[in-house]
Every structure is written in C-alpha cells, then in structure tokens.
Design a protein around this motif. Structure first.
Motif, PDB file in Angstrom:
ATOM      1  N   VAL A  23       0.823  -1.216   0.000  1.00 59.46           N
ATOM      2  CA  VAL A  23       0.000   0.000   0.000  1.00 59.46           C
ATOM      3  C   VAL A  23       0.854   1.263   0.000  1.00 59.46           C
ATOM      4  CG1 VAL A  23      -1.770   1.314   1.237  1.00 59.46           C
ATOM      5  CG2 VAL A  23      -1.892  -1.180   1.182  1.00 59.46           C
ATOM      6  N   ALA A  24       1.755   1.377   0.964  1.00 59.05           N
ATOM      7  CA  ALA A  24       2.477   2.645   1.137  1.00 59.05           C
ATOM      8  C   ALA A  24       3.507   2.894   0.033  1.00 59.05           C
ATOM      9  CB  ALA A  24       3.144   2.670   2.509  1.00 59.05           C
ATOM     10  N   ILE A  25       4.407   1.936  -0.194  1.00 61.56           N
ATOM     11  CA  ILE A  25       5.489   2.165  -1.152  1.00 61.56           C
ATOM     12  C   ILE A  25       4.980   2.442  -2.568  1.00 61.56           C
ATOM     13  CG2 ILE A  25       7.425   1.033  -2.330  1.00 61.56           C
ATOM     14  CD1 ILE A  25       8.276  -0.096   0.368  1.00 61.56           C
ATOM     15  N   PRO A  26       3.988   1.692  -3.087  1.00 61.07           N
ATOM     16  CA  PRO A  26       3.482   2.031  -4.426  1.00 61.07           C
ATOM     17  C   PRO A  26       2.970   3.460  -4.531  1.00 61.07           C
ATOM     18  CG  PRO A  26       2.716  -0.140  -3.775  1.00 61.07           C
ATOM     19  CD  PRO A  26       3.363   0.457  -2.566  1.00 61.07           C
ATOM     20  N   VAL A  27       2.304   3.960  -3.481  1.00 60.79           N
ATOM     21  CA  VAL A  27       1.775   5.327  -3.531  1.00 60.79           C
ATOM     22  C   VAL A  27       2.896   6.345  -3.350  1.00 60.79           C
ATOM     23  CG1 VAL A  27       0.089   6.940  -2.571  1.00 60.79           C
ATOM     24  CG2 VAL A  27      -0.467   4.512  -2.703  1.00 60.79           C
ATOM     25  N   VAL A  28       3.895   6.038  -2.520  1.00 61.38           N
ATOM     26  CA  VAL A  28       5.052   6.928  -2.382  1.00 61.38           C
ATOM     27  C   VAL A  28       5.736   7.099  -3.733  1.00 61.38           C
ATOM     28  CG1 VAL A  28       7.376   7.149  -1.400  1.00 61.38           C
ATOM     29  CG2 VAL A  28       5.470   6.461   0.057  1.00 61.38           C
ATOM     30  N   ILE A  29       5.936   5.991  -4.452  1.00 64.02           N
ATOM     31  CA  ILE A  29       6.544   6.060  -5.791  1.00 64.02           C
ATOM     32  C   ILE A  29       5.687   6.929  -6.707  1.00 64.02           C
ATOM     33  CG2 ILE A  29       7.161   4.727  -7.845  1.00 64.02           C
ATOM     34  CD1 ILE A  29       7.810   2.374  -5.942  1.00 64.02           C
ATOM     35  N   PHE A  34       0.218   3.473   5.890  1.00 68.57           N
ATOM     36  CA  PHE A  34      -0.160   4.556   4.987  1.00 68.57           C
ATOM     37  C   PHE A  34       0.254   5.912   5.561  1.00 68.57           C
ATOM     38  CE2 PHE A  34      -3.368   7.661   3.548  1.00 68.57           C
ATOM     39  CZ  PHE A  34      -3.180   7.580   2.187  1.00 68.57           C
ATOM     40  N   PHE A  35      -0.067   6.136   6.838  1.00 67.40           N
ATOM     41  CA  PHE A  35       0.177   7.445   7.440  1.00 67.40           C
ATOM     42  C   PHE A  35       1.631   7.639   7.853  1.00 67.40           C
ATOM     43  CE2 PHE A  35      -4.424   6.812   8.518  1.00 67.40           C
ATOM     44  CZ  PHE A  35      -4.902   7.761   7.623  1.00 67.40           C
ATOM     45  N   SER A  85      13.731   2.607  -5.481  1.00 71.34           N
ATOM     46  CA  SER A  85      14.630   2.356  -4.359  1.00 71.34           C
ATOM     47  C   SER A  85      14.546   3.476  -3.338  1.00 71.34           C
ATOM     48  CB  SER A  85      16.071   2.191  -4.853  1.00 71.34           C
ATOM     49  OG  SER A  85      16.506   3.340  -5.553  1.00 71.34           O
ATOM     50  N   SER A  86      14.304   4.718  -3.783  1.00 69.40           N
ATOM     51  CA  SER A  86      14.152   5.835  -2.840  1.00 69.40           C
ATOM     52  C   SER A  86      12.962   5.596  -1.923  1.00 69.40           C
ATOM     53  CB  SER A  86      13.953   7.153  -3.603  1.00 69.40           C
ATOM     54  OG  SER A  86      15.093   7.487  -4.364  1.00 69.40           O
ATOM     55  N   ALA A  87      11.855   5.135  -2.489  1.00 63.73           N
ATOM     56  CA  ALA A  87      10.658   4.863  -1.683  1.00 63.73           C
ATOM     57  C   ALA A  87      10.918   3.765  -0.667  1.00 63.73           C
ATOM     58  CB  ALA A  87       9.493   4.475  -2.597  1.00 63.73           C
ATOM     59  N   VAL A  88      11.659   2.729  -1.056  1.00 71.45           N
ATOM     60  CA  VAL A  88      11.986   1.631  -0.134  1.00 71.45           C
ATOM     61  C   VAL A  88      12.872   2.139   0.997  1.00 71.45           C
ATOM     62  CG1 VAL A  88      13.203  -0.571   0.080  1.00 71.45           C
ATOM     63  CG2 VAL A  88      11.716  -0.155  -1.888  1.00 71.45           C
ATOM     64  N   TYR A  89      13.850   2.971   0.673  1.00 72.42           N
ATOM     65  CA  TYR A  89      14.725   3.533   1.716  1.00 72.42           C
ATOM     66  C   TYR A  89      13.931   4.385   2.703  1.00 72.42           C
ATOM     67  CZ  TYR A  89      18.789   2.209  -1.147  1.00 72.42           C
ATOM     68  OH  TYR A  89      19.730   1.511  -1.857  1.00 72.42           O
ATOM     69  N   ILE A  90      13.035   5.213   2.193  1.00 71.23           N
ATOM     70  CA  ILE A  90      12.244   6.092   3.057  1.00 71.23           C
ATOM     71  C   ILE A  90      11.397   5.268   4.022  1.00 71.23           C
ATOM     72  CG2 ILE A  90      10.358   7.784   3.097  1.00 71.23           C
ATOM     73  CD1 ILE A  90      11.452   8.734   0.305  1.00 71.23           C
ATOM     74  N   ALA A  91      10.668   4.280   3.475  1.00 72.69           N
ATOM     75  CA  ALA A  91       9.800   3.450   4.313  1.00 72.69           C
ATOM     76  C   ALA A  91      10.615   2.617   5.298  1.00 72.69           C
ATOM     77  CB  ALA A  91       8.943   2.542   3.433  1.00 72.69           C
TER      78      ALA A  91
END
Length: 460
Positions: free
Chosen positions: A60-66, A234-235, A259-265
C-alpha cells in the motif's frame, strides 16, 4: 516534460540524492513514530504485527510513495500544478488538480495543530534539563501537564516559537534552509536515538521491552489489526500530504524512485522500532503503563526519567529528540504551500513562507483553545460520533480520516489509471517488465482497495 502553470524553473533542486533521502525520511519521522507505532505493535501481536505492517508498507504505502514522487518529478511544480501538468499531458480532465488542492489543505491544517503539540516538547526540554521532574510523584507530573494545557498563553507562545523555527528554515530556500537543517538534524536525531537506546538498555528493563515489541503472537492478528497495520503504514510515511510530490519536484531525473521509496519506508520503520527500544524499557522498569498514548511522552516518561539516574540529562535529550523529529516534519509540511505560492505572481519565498506560517499559527489557536477555554465546546455535538469532539478533534478527524486517505486513493487512481504506462515507465526508469507490471498492478488494484478499506472504516 510536462509543464503547468508557472515556470518549471521556479524551484531549486536537491544538491544530492542522499540529502533528498534525509529530508524525506525526516518528513516521515514525526511525533507518531515515538509512541504510536511501537505501542500499536506491542499490543497487536509484537513481531506478528510488524510482519503484517511490512506487508502493508510493501503493498500500500510504497506504491503510492513512488506515485507521489513520480507526479512531482514529472510535473516539476507544486502539487496542484503538477497534477494539472500531468493531466494535460495525458489528455485528462484538468479537474485532477483539485487532488493537489486537497494536499495543500491537509498540510495547512496538520501544520496548524502539529506546531501546537510540538510546542509542548519545546516547553519540556528546559524543564527536564533543570531536573524539574526529579523525584516527582505521578500526580505532580500529571498536574504539571494539565497546567500547561490549561494555559492558552503558554501554549500560544510555544506554538509561536516552534512556528518561527519552521518558517526560519523554510524561508531561506531549499539549499540554504531545508538542506542545511536536515544535514545537521537527521544525524543529530540518529545519535540521540542511539544514546537513548543505550541508556534504556542500562537503566531500564530491556528484556520486557523486547518481549513486548518482538514476541510474535499471531492469535492477536485479526481483521481489525490488519486494518490498523494498513492505516499505520499509509500514514507513517507521510502519504497524500503533497510533501513527497513537492520534494519529488526538486529531484534530479537520474534518481531512482523505486529504491528511494523503499529507503524512506525502511528508515521510517527502523526509527519507530528504535524509539520503542528507547522508551519501553524505561516504562516497564518503573512499572508504568505503556498504553498512555500521547500522555506516554508528556506524563509517563517524565515520571520514569524523574526516578532514574542521570534522568534529567537523558530526559532533556529525549525531548530534544521529539523536537528535532517534529521540526524535520514541519518544514516538509510547510514546503508544499510555499512551493505553490512561489509559482504565482512572482511571490518571493521569504514573504510567502511568513504569510503561510502566520496563517497556520492563527489557525493553530483553535487547537490551543480546544485544551482550555473551548474545552467544553463541541461544535458538532448533535451528532453521536462527534458528541464530545472539540475543535481540535474535528480538525484532526477531518485531515487524518478523510482528506489523507481520500487523497491517497485518488493519487493511486490517477497514476495507475490516468497517467500512461509509457510515462510512468519512463519516470521510474524500470526496464524490468516484471517489476514494472507488479508495481502498476499493486498501484491500480491492491493499494486502492487497502486505502478504501481504511477510509470506509474511518467514516462508517
């Protein structure tokens, strides 16, 4: 390249990817990381909940962050104008820009009350450092916090000081303000967190904390816990606030978004777990209740620090940690509004930041008064759901339960269904068809279903 209202050359760019990642992690790491995630994990199955949470982050989170980072980098503008640019490029209805307006409304309202709560930590740093809580009884500590909430003047002052700090950083620009701040604050945050974990291991009950956080109890995992994990995922990474769109607009075209989204999460989750290892050993060692919610920080922990060796020093470090995590989030929360203002009528960053900060401070007075002179006023008391909801409760409900999940849902739909696969593939730089197909399928089907479930659960 898509283009919208204003010039794509209005904004600065990040000096490096590592600085962007520090800023994005700083945006995600906030007050909730210090108590909400560790406590939720502890009471919801420990390691079992963490596994469910990580699945929710991935699905849920990483796909939307990307998707948010892609909207920003493709549009190179503030959230409303980046949405408009991509909608035009896709030949879609320009009304999609209103999702960006929802983002700006959400961050403005969130900043208004976030600054008030962060101001509490600002007030506690000198109290802890001077040993104000040393040997204090639970009733005395609770009375101290109640006295703070009962004083609109003190709350407004701390709220103002915190907002001035935020405005001061954002007003001088991306490189001279936000970048310089995160280059110093994020390493400082990590050092303080590691110090506190070390202190908790020596002075606290680390065995009980480890059992609380990491002992897997799959019997506690039910539909309610799964829903909670999705909502937390999500939040926690600051989805649907527009700040990732804004930070993405300043990204170099060579930066890899996936990869940026994965690092952030991943960094956000690591900080949350470390926070649990810093807090809960002290709570358990003093026989205190880990279920205190926000009161854990401002009542329970001062009691613990007041009873422990070197408690004044490490208590001050803890509230500095809270303050730093709040500042790295608040500068990111303010930036989308300032970014939009810069694109209109040639408004300079300095005045735009001051106006936006002053407006958020004034709006924040509604939260200040909710704890004292308006404490008995429930504007929507005629409705059962809001029977005892103060103005602050209503603002929090409107942003957290409605604006953010609805915004996240619409972002997933926009990038998954409206923006072309060719455009998204180009921005993501994914040559691997299988990876790209997996991300797009998740964004189009799984993430919207998960977010819709959270949204419906919040409003029904």
């Amino acid at each position: 390249m898509a283009s919208g209202q204003g010039s794509a050359n209005v904004h600065e760019g990040w000096s490096s990817r590592i600085v962007f990642l520090m800023a994005a992690v700083g945006a995600a790491v906030g007050l909730g990381n210090l108590w909400k995630f560790p406590y939720t994990a502890g009471v919801s199955g420990g390691a079992a909940f963490v596994v469910v949470y990580l699945v929710a982050v991935a699905a849920v989170a990483i796909p939307v962050v990307i998707a948010e980072l892609m909207i920003g980098r493709r549009g190179r503008l503030s959230p409303p104008n980046s949405f408009l640019a991509l909608a035009r490029e896709a030949g879609a209805n320009p009304g999609w820009r209103f999702v960006g307006w929802m983002n700006l409304l959400a961050v403005f309202l969130i900043l208004s009350f976030y600054s008030v709560i962060a101001g509490w930590a600002l007030g506690y740093v000198p109290k802890m450092a001077m040993g104000h809580f040393s040997g204090a009884s639970p009733d005395e500590v609770a009375a101290e916090f109640s006295a703070l909430l009962a004083s609109p003047g003190r709350l407004a002052l701390f709220h103002a000081i915190f907002m001035i700090l935020t405005v001061g950083i954002v007003s001088v620009g991306l490189k001279r303000g936000i970048e310089r701040a995160v280059r110093f604050l994020m390493p400082a945050l990590l050092v303080m967190l590691v110090m506190l974990v070390g202190y908790a291991a020596i002075a606290g009950d680390m065995a009980s904390a480890l059992s609380f956080l990491f002992k897997a109890d799959f019997s506690k995992i039910d539909s309610g816990v799964v829903l909670q994990a999705i909502g937390q995922a999500f939040f926690s990474v600051s989805v649907a606030m527009g700040l990732l769109i804004t930070y993405g607009a300043y990204l170099d075209s060579s930066a890899r978004l996936g990869s940026s989204a994965v690092y952030i999460a991943g960094a956000d989750t690591s900080v949350a777990l470390l926070s649990g290892l810093a807090i809960f050993p002290l709570v358990f060692a003093n026989g205190l209740d880990p279920a205190e919610g926000p009161g854990l920080i401002f009542v329970t922990l001062p009691i613990a620090f007041g009873q422990m060796p070197a408690g004044a020093l490490f208590g001050a470090v803890f509230f500095l940690l809270v303050l730093v995590s709040a500042i790295t989030s608040s500068i990111a929360i303010l930036e989308p509004v300032v970014s939009w203002a810069e694109e209109h009528n040639g408004m300079r960053r300095g005045p735009a930041t001051i106006i936006a900060g002053a407006a958020a401070w004034l709006m924040g007075l509604a939260t200040v008064f909710s704890f004292n002179i308006w404490a008995g006023w429930f504007p929507l008391g005629g409705f059962e759901r809001f029977r005892e909801s103060t103005v602050f409760d209503l603002i929090d409900y409107f942003t957290s339960n409605l604006l953010l999940p609805l915004g996240g849902l619409l972002i997933a739909v926009f990038v998954g269904w409206v923006v072309s696969a060719e455009t998204t593939r180009k921005e993501l730089g994914l040559e691997n068809n299988r990876l790209f197909g997996l991300w797009r399928f998740t964004l189009r089907y799984i993430a919207p279903l998960g977010i819709a479930w959270v949204l419906l659960a919040n409003v029904i």
